[in-house]
Structures are given as C-alpha cells and as structure tokens.
Design an enzyme around this catalytic site. Structure first.
Site, PDB file in Angstrom:
ATOM      1  N   ALA A 185      -2.808   1.003  -7.390  1.00  0.00           N
ATOM      2  CA  ALA A 185      -4.206   1.364  -7.585  1.00  0.00           C
ATOM      3  C   ALA A 185      -4.571   2.622  -6.804  1.00  0.00           C
ATOM      4  CB  ALA A 185      -5.096   0.199  -7.162  1.00  0.00           C
ATOM      5  N   PHE A 186      -4.066   2.754  -5.564  1.00  0.00           N
ATOM      6  CA  PHE A 186      -4.428   3.887  -4.722  1.00  0.00           C
ATOM      7  C   PHE A 186      -3.217   4.690  -4.266  1.00  0.00           C
ATOM      8  CE2 PHE A 186      -7.546   0.454  -3.652  1.00  0.00           C
ATOM      9  CZ  PHE A 186      -8.591   0.974  -4.402  1.00  0.00           C
ATOM     10  N   SER A 187      -2.063   4.422  -4.830  1.00  0.00           N
ATOM     11  CA  SER A 187      -0.861   5.100  -4.356  1.00  0.00           C
ATOM     12  C   SER A 187       0.118   5.311  -5.496  1.00  0.00           C
ATOM     13  CB  SER A 187      -0.184   4.283  -3.244  1.00  0.00           C
ATOM     14  OG  SER A 187       0.266   3.042  -3.745  1.00  0.00           O
ATOM     15  N   VAL A 188       1.059   6.213  -5.252  1.00  0.00           N
ATOM     16  CA  VAL A 188       2.147   6.451  -6.194  1.00  0.00           C
ATOM     17  C   VAL A 188       3.427   6.592  -5.377  1.00  0.00           C
ATOM     18  CG1 VAL A 188       1.784   8.954  -6.158  1.00  0.00           C
ATOM     19  CG2 VAL A 188       2.964   7.910  -8.096  1.00  0.00           C
ATOM     20  N   VAL A 189       4.537   6.083  -5.896  1.00  0.00           N
ATOM     21  CA  VAL A 189       5.831   6.205  -5.222  1.00  0.00           C
ATOM     22  C   VAL A 189       6.679   7.199  -5.998  1.00  0.00           C
ATOM     23  CG1 VAL A 189       7.902   5.018  -4.437  1.00  0.00           C
ATOM     24  CG2 VAL A 189       5.702   3.830  -4.385  1.00  0.00           C
ATOM     25  N   LYS A 193       3.741   3.015  -9.369  1.00  0.00           N
ATOM     26  CA  LYS A 193       2.349   3.400  -9.190  1.00  0.00           C
ATOM     27  C   LYS A 193       1.502   2.188  -8.862  1.00  0.00           C
ATOM     28  CE  LYS A 193      -0.870   6.707 -11.188  1.00  0.00           C
ATOM     29  NZ  LYS A 193      -1.072   7.646 -12.306  1.00  0.00           N
ATOM     30  N   ASP A 251       4.871 -12.512   3.293  1.00  0.00           N
ATOM     31  CA  ASP A 251       4.872 -12.392   1.831  1.00  0.00           C
ATOM     32  C   ASP A 251       6.293 -12.353   1.281  1.00  0.00           C
ATOM     33  OD1 ASP A 251       3.589 -12.331  -0.611  1.00  0.00           O
ATOM     34  OD2 ASP A 251       3.424 -10.153  -0.669  1.00  0.00           O
TER      35      ASP A 251
END
Length: 720
Positions: free
Chosen positions: A22-26, A20, A134
């Site tokens: 801030a603005f998404s969930v997997v 999870k 990154d």
C-alpha cells in the site's frame, strides 16, 4: 554496509519491481561499488502516520540487530526527505512451502531439517531479545533456487523487543498461528513464536493446519483449548517423536511450552538420520499443494481489495452499471469499491481499468468469473460499450481446466489450456470472427498477462500451445493495464490451480459448505483434503503495549487488516447483511484507532494532535477537576506545557464500542498508564475511562470524557 554517501541513488542502481504494498514498493537494486544485488524496500514516508513511522523505525532497528544465516539480513537503512529505503538480502528461492511441493522427494526427515532451520532463527532472535510474532508460511523463504538452499525468516514488521522480565499485551499476528495467551489477552512473550512453530511443523508433516474453522470465533476457541488431534490415516505414518515435539510446542500453558533451544536438542531434530522417517510423503505434498493454492487465492483477493481501496486505479465511465448480454449486471466501480467516482484518463477509455470480482451466475462448469469494468471504445463507436469476462472453465467430461476470455457479445478469445498436457476438442473453442480489432487486441493483452503471471511450467506449456497454433503473440499489455490487472490475474491463476488440484464444485459451494466438507475430512475424503480458516491469512497488529520491568518507552502501534475474505455470496440480502456488518465493524475499529491516537498524543505531550482530535467545547468529568464538570480543552493545556520528563506508556485494554446512529459513538475501556518517576522508579496506574465521539465535517472528534480514578499526586502522571 558502509557507503560514502547517505543518498540512496548515489549508492544503488534501481532495477525491476519485485513486489508492491500500500505504501511501499520492493525493487531489485545493485550496489554501485561492489556490484552486489539486493532487494530495496522503498517506503513513501509522506503517506505514513506517526504511528506507522514509529513501526518502520522499530522494524529497521530490530533488523539491524539480527545477523544470522537463517534470517533475511538488513544491509542498509537510508532515510531521505520523502522516502525510507531498507536494503535487504535478495532472496530468490521463493517460499519454502512452494519449494516443497515441487520436490521429487519429501520425507519426515526433510520436515525435520526445515523446522530445525526455523528454530535456529527463532532461538537467535530470542537470545537477542526479539519476538517475531508473525511466523507463518509466507514469511519462510529460501535463499536461492539451488537444492538445499537455506531457509530464511523474513518480515519483522510485527517484531518486538523484550527481555526476560517483560511481557506484552496486544493482539498481533495471523489468526491461524496465534497462541492461546494472545487470544486470551494475557501477557505474553517469546513462547508465542514456539506455538507458531508447532503449527508450522504440523503443516509440514501432513499439509494442513492443526486448527481450522470457517467461523473465526470457533477457530479461536479451538486454539485456546489446544483442541487438535492426529487423524488417520495420514498421521499413522508419522513417528511418535515428531508428534511429541508438536505436543511440546502446542502446549497451552506458555510457562510449560518448550523453548527454541530445548527443541533443537530433541533427537528428532538433532539426530534426524536415526530418528525421523525417510519415507516419501506423497499425500503430504498433494495436500500442501491445495493448502498453498488457497493461501495464494486469499492473498490475491486481498490484493484486489487493496487495489480498489488504496491505489485509486478504479475509474468509472458508467455510474449506473450496465446489463450484460446474459442478463446479469455489472455494477459501477465506485459502488463496488466503496469509493467515489473518478474521472477517466484517455488510456482508461481504451483499455479496461481493473477486473472486479463478480458473483454473477455462470454455467456450472465455471470456477470463478472475473469481469472487467465496462468502457467505451472511441475508435469504433462512441456508443459501443465493451467488457470482458475472464474465467477458468472445467470440462465436465475430462475435469481439465483452461482459461476462457469472452466479451459481452459472447465472442470467445484465447481459451489457452494452462493446467494439462493436451487440449481437448471441448477446450479448443476458436475465437469468433465477429470480434473487432480493438477487442481482439485487448483480449491478446489480457491473455499475455495471464501467461506471464502463471508459473514457469505453465508459461512454457501455454507458449508452446500458442506456437503450435501459429497465433500472433507480439501484442503486449500497456503499463496501466498491467498495473491494474496483475492482482486479479493472480486470483485467476490461483483459482485455476485449485481447479487443477481437484477441489470440486468450488463455484457451486459457499464458504460454509466448503468448511463442512473439510471438517468431515475423515468420512468424506482422502488425506489430501485440506483444512484452513478463511481468515487465517489476515495479519493483525492491534494495541501493543509493554508491561514489566526495565525502561518504559512510548511505543506506537497500528491496526493492519489485510482483509482476506472468502467467496462473495450472490444473494443480495446476504451481501447487504454482510456489508452492514462489515461497515459496523470498520466504524468500531475507527473509534478504537482514533481513541488510541488521542491517548498517544497525551503520552507524547502532543497538544496539536490533542486539539485536532478534541472538540473545542469538550466536556469532562475527571479527578483533576475535583468532581466539577469542565468545558473546553484549555483546562488541559497546563499538563502539556509542564516540563514533564517522565517516560510514559499508555495502553487501552478491552475497548467496548457502541455506535450511536451515523455520527456518534461511545467507547469504554480500561486505561493502563506506565511511567517512571523522578527517581527512576516504575509505576503503573489503572483507570476506567469512557469517551463520546462525534463525527463533524467527516472526522471524529471527542466531545466528552469521563474517568474514574484517584486524583494525581506528584508521584504520578495526569491521565486526562
């Protein structure tokens, strides 16, 4: 992947949550037609700014281009009204660095094989005009749990598209892995990934990074100077060929730095059986365990801070704070999180909301205390206030650690031993019989979560202890409790891993003390001592810009600060000073961010955003006004209404922010404007600009702008 329908739910069955943000969930998902399993990243686009949304589109565009056995593949991208779905490979092997420490045998040849796969993925990216930007251990995964599973490069959220004639400006990446040219704010391109590969290879060989300092400015100075070495005794057993490859990757001058294709042809990689050493490197494994533990601890602390800032799970039932039985103070949640007080839900009145990092003074053998926020138990007494302290305690006689849970009446619950094979008498403290049934139920729930969030071996060991003790483990934590506690329990588990790895006196040492101990590595400890900057896991993406030939396009960027921090000081004055400094830094970052948004609006001819960010009575000195002071924003409407088709890209260089009181700020910067004229020829224009911002009704608006440059002509673009 071809689907008959463009609706996500028509093609996939959604399963359990894997992660999870801030603005998404997997979530794990299963394709309805093929039965294949994938990982779906579900982004709530309603919460995204225009800049974030452009970043998302860029990530999806880049991932669609990349199909390589060592890259996590994007199989599907579905945009719906409120959500965007990115369907990736389901990667089940975990992090590469975590797998290494679990191996029975690890040698220099194994490190060569690992870096070869990483270089293969980078060479493929570079051949397709992609720079990852990154590269770090968190983004190096394994395809499965099987022995010899492929290394997979993940997370292209900061990746950019370039060609050989282009270079980029912008501060993006993770501090410990940033290249000198990025830190110097020079134009950069593909060599930044090779520098990060050099840092990773260094860690793969000895278990700690080449550049380290608790002070980030000193860390950056080390990197810019390329100041690293190969200390004894751990480097004495590394072959000269491996060191030579690291040197060629960590070359300060990017033009002289080795490329990915060249590195793959080095004998230490392509003929590892003949060149690389096959001796087991136990010291490297031991050191890497501690390196991993510190990374996880920082990531978990960042998760806690993100929960308190973004999730809204912090609720308070006591605005003034409460005094614990030991005399220490547990502060109001809204004060700790820096947010306003929220009304409590019925469930929040029965269960603690969230664990807060609490720098209270506990016994010397306590590694880290984490205290739940106080709550009232309506079933037993409307006046009874309860909270728990969840901590790891290290036995001073055996140096073994275990989980200890106690409430504010000093009742002790579930001191489950998680990191050794036996429980000593010291560790077998029985729960007090005076605790209430509600309190015991909550204690059970928290202990359950700790067990489930620990590693499989720890979980099996702990559950065996529970079974042998004939304890009842049927109570599970409610969903709202799990959601709130999981990030902090990850902190506790990581802290316990540190304690079990013999990182001594973590609770008694400040971050700077720990840094001094690690810097004195040669004199004070064995080669297993780790070194790493306290900020090395913080990811930055700030003010990207494209510069060079080729088609220019408007690219939005976003500042991403994960906010990993070290241990909180218990000194009130020190905390206040740090808090003030943090607030000032955050204010300056806000000014830079809102200024960049304003420049983006100008480039995109977005007059609605422009008027929202500018005061209606804004004054300006600018060349277009021929030296006259203009008041009001209507003067600029002409430039928005004009049918300009030029592609424009604006970059803000070296912003310098001055905070004036609480409601005003001034920012000065160099603005670089790149555009194509009507003949398709590229032009670059530079100007010096300053803006005065005022906070009105809780938001920043621009009240004055001053720019110094030559007036625009028909071959250039207005820069107001």
């Amino acid at each position: 992947m071809m689907n008959a329908s463009t609706k996500f739910s028509d093609n996939y069955d959604v399963k359990e949550e894997l992660g999870k943000g801030a603005f998404s969930v997997v979530r794990r998902c299963v394709h309805k037609t093929t039965g294949l399993e994938f990982a779906a990243k579900i982004i709530n686009t309603k919460k995204l700014s225009a800049r974030d949304f452009q970043k998302l589109e860029r990530e999806a565009r880049i991932c669609r281009k990349l199909q390589h056995p060592n890259i996590v593949r994007l199989h599907d991208s579905i945009q719906e009204e409120s959500f965007h779905y990115l369907v990736f490979d389901l990667v089940t092997g975990g992090e590469l660095f975590e797998d290494i420490v679990a191996r029975e045998f690890y040698s220099e040849a194994d490190a060569s094989h690992c870096i070869q796969q990483i270089l293969e993925s980078i060479a493929y990216c570079h051949s397709n005009g992609i720079v990852h930007r990154d590269l770090k251990p968190e983004n190096l995964l394994l395809a499965s749990k099987a022995k010899g599973a492929a290394v997979k490069l993940a997370d292209f959220g900061l990746a950019i598209e370039v060609n050989d004639s282009e270079a980029w400006h912008g501060f993006a990446g993770t501090p410990g892995y940033l290249s000198p040219e990025v830190l110097k704010k020079d134009p950069y391109s593909k060599p930044v990934d090779i520098w990060a590969c050099g840092v990773i290879l260094y860690i793969l060989l000895v278990g700690y990074p080449p550049f380290w300092d608790e002070d980030q400015h000193r860390l950056y100075a080390q990197i810019k100077a390329g100041a690293y070495d190969y200390p004894s005794p751990e480097w004495d057993t590394v072959t000269p060929e491996a060191k030579s490859l690291i040197d060629s990757m960590l070359t300060v001058n990017p033009k002289k730095r080795i490329t990915a294709d060249q590195a793959l042809k080095v004998p230490w990689i392509c003929n590892r059986e003949r060149v690389a050493s096959a001796i087991h490197r136990q010291d490297t494994v031991d050191c890497l365990k501690k390196f991993n533990a510190r990374r996880k601890l920082k990531a978990a602390i960042s998760a806690v801070k993100m929960v308190t800032r973004m999730s809204g799970v912090l609720r308070t039932s006591d605005s003034t704070g409460s005094v614990a039985s030991n005399g220490s103070t547990t502060h109001d949640a809204s004060q700790v999180a820096g947010t306003s007080s929220q009304p409590t839900s019925p469930a929040a009145e029965v269960y603690p909301n969230v664990l807060l990092f609490n720098p209270q003074k506990f016994p010397r053998n306590c590694v880290h205390p984490f205290t739940t926020h106080p709550y009232y138990s309506p079933k037993e007494s409307s006046k009874k206030k309860l909270f728990f302290t969840l901590l790891f305690e290290v036995c001073p006689h055996t140096s073994r650690s275990h989980i200890l849970l106690r409430d504010n009446t000093k009742n002790i619950y579930h001191p489950y031993h998680c990191f050794t094979n036996k429980m000593s008498n010291y560790e077998r403290a029985a729960p007090s019989s005076h605790g209430s049934s509600t309190t015991k139920k909550i204690a059970n729930a928290i202990a359950d979560l700790v067990i489930r969030r620990s590693s499989p071996s720890i979980r099996r060991k702990t559950e065996a202890d529970v079974h042998n003790s004939n304890r009842n483990r049927k109570v599970s934590a409610p969903a709202n409790l799990q959601h709130a506690l999981v990030p902090v329990i990850d902190v506790v588990v990581a802290t316990g891993a540190l304690a079990s790895s013999s990182v001594d006196n973590l609770s008694a040492s400040t971050s700077s003390d720990l840094g001094r101990n690690l810097l004195n590595k040669k004199e004070q400890g064995p080669p297993s001592t780790i070194k790493e900057s306290s900020e090395s896991s913080q990811t930055i993406d700030d003010n990207d810009s494209e510069k060079g030939g080729g088609q220019l396009k408007h690219e939005n960027t976003v500042v991403r600060a994960d906010g990993a921090t070290g241990i909180v000081s218990s000194s009130n004055s020190s905390t206040a000073s740090k808090s003030s400094s943090t607030n000032l830094s955050a204010q300056k970052q806000d000014i830079v961010r809102v200024t960049q948004t304003l420049l983006d609006a100008i480039s995109c001819k977005d007059f609605e955003t422009y008027t929202r960010l500018c005061d209606t009575s804004m004054t300006c000195f600018e060349p277009e006004a021929l030296g006259n002071l203009i008041e009001g924003i209507e003067f600029h409407r002409f430039y928005f209404d004009g049918n300009r088709k030029n592609q424009v890209h604006t970059t803000m260089l070296n912003p310098n922010v001055h905070i004036i009181g609480e409601d005003a700020a001034c920012v000065a910067y160099v603005k670089l404007t790149q555009f194509l004229d009507r003949n398709g020829e590229a032009h670059t224009r530079q100007s010096q600009e300053s803006r005065v911002w005022s906070k009105k009704q809780g938001r920043w608006v621009c009240v004055h702008v001053h720019r110094s440059t030559q007036p625009s002509t028909n071959t250039t673009v207005s820069e107001f």
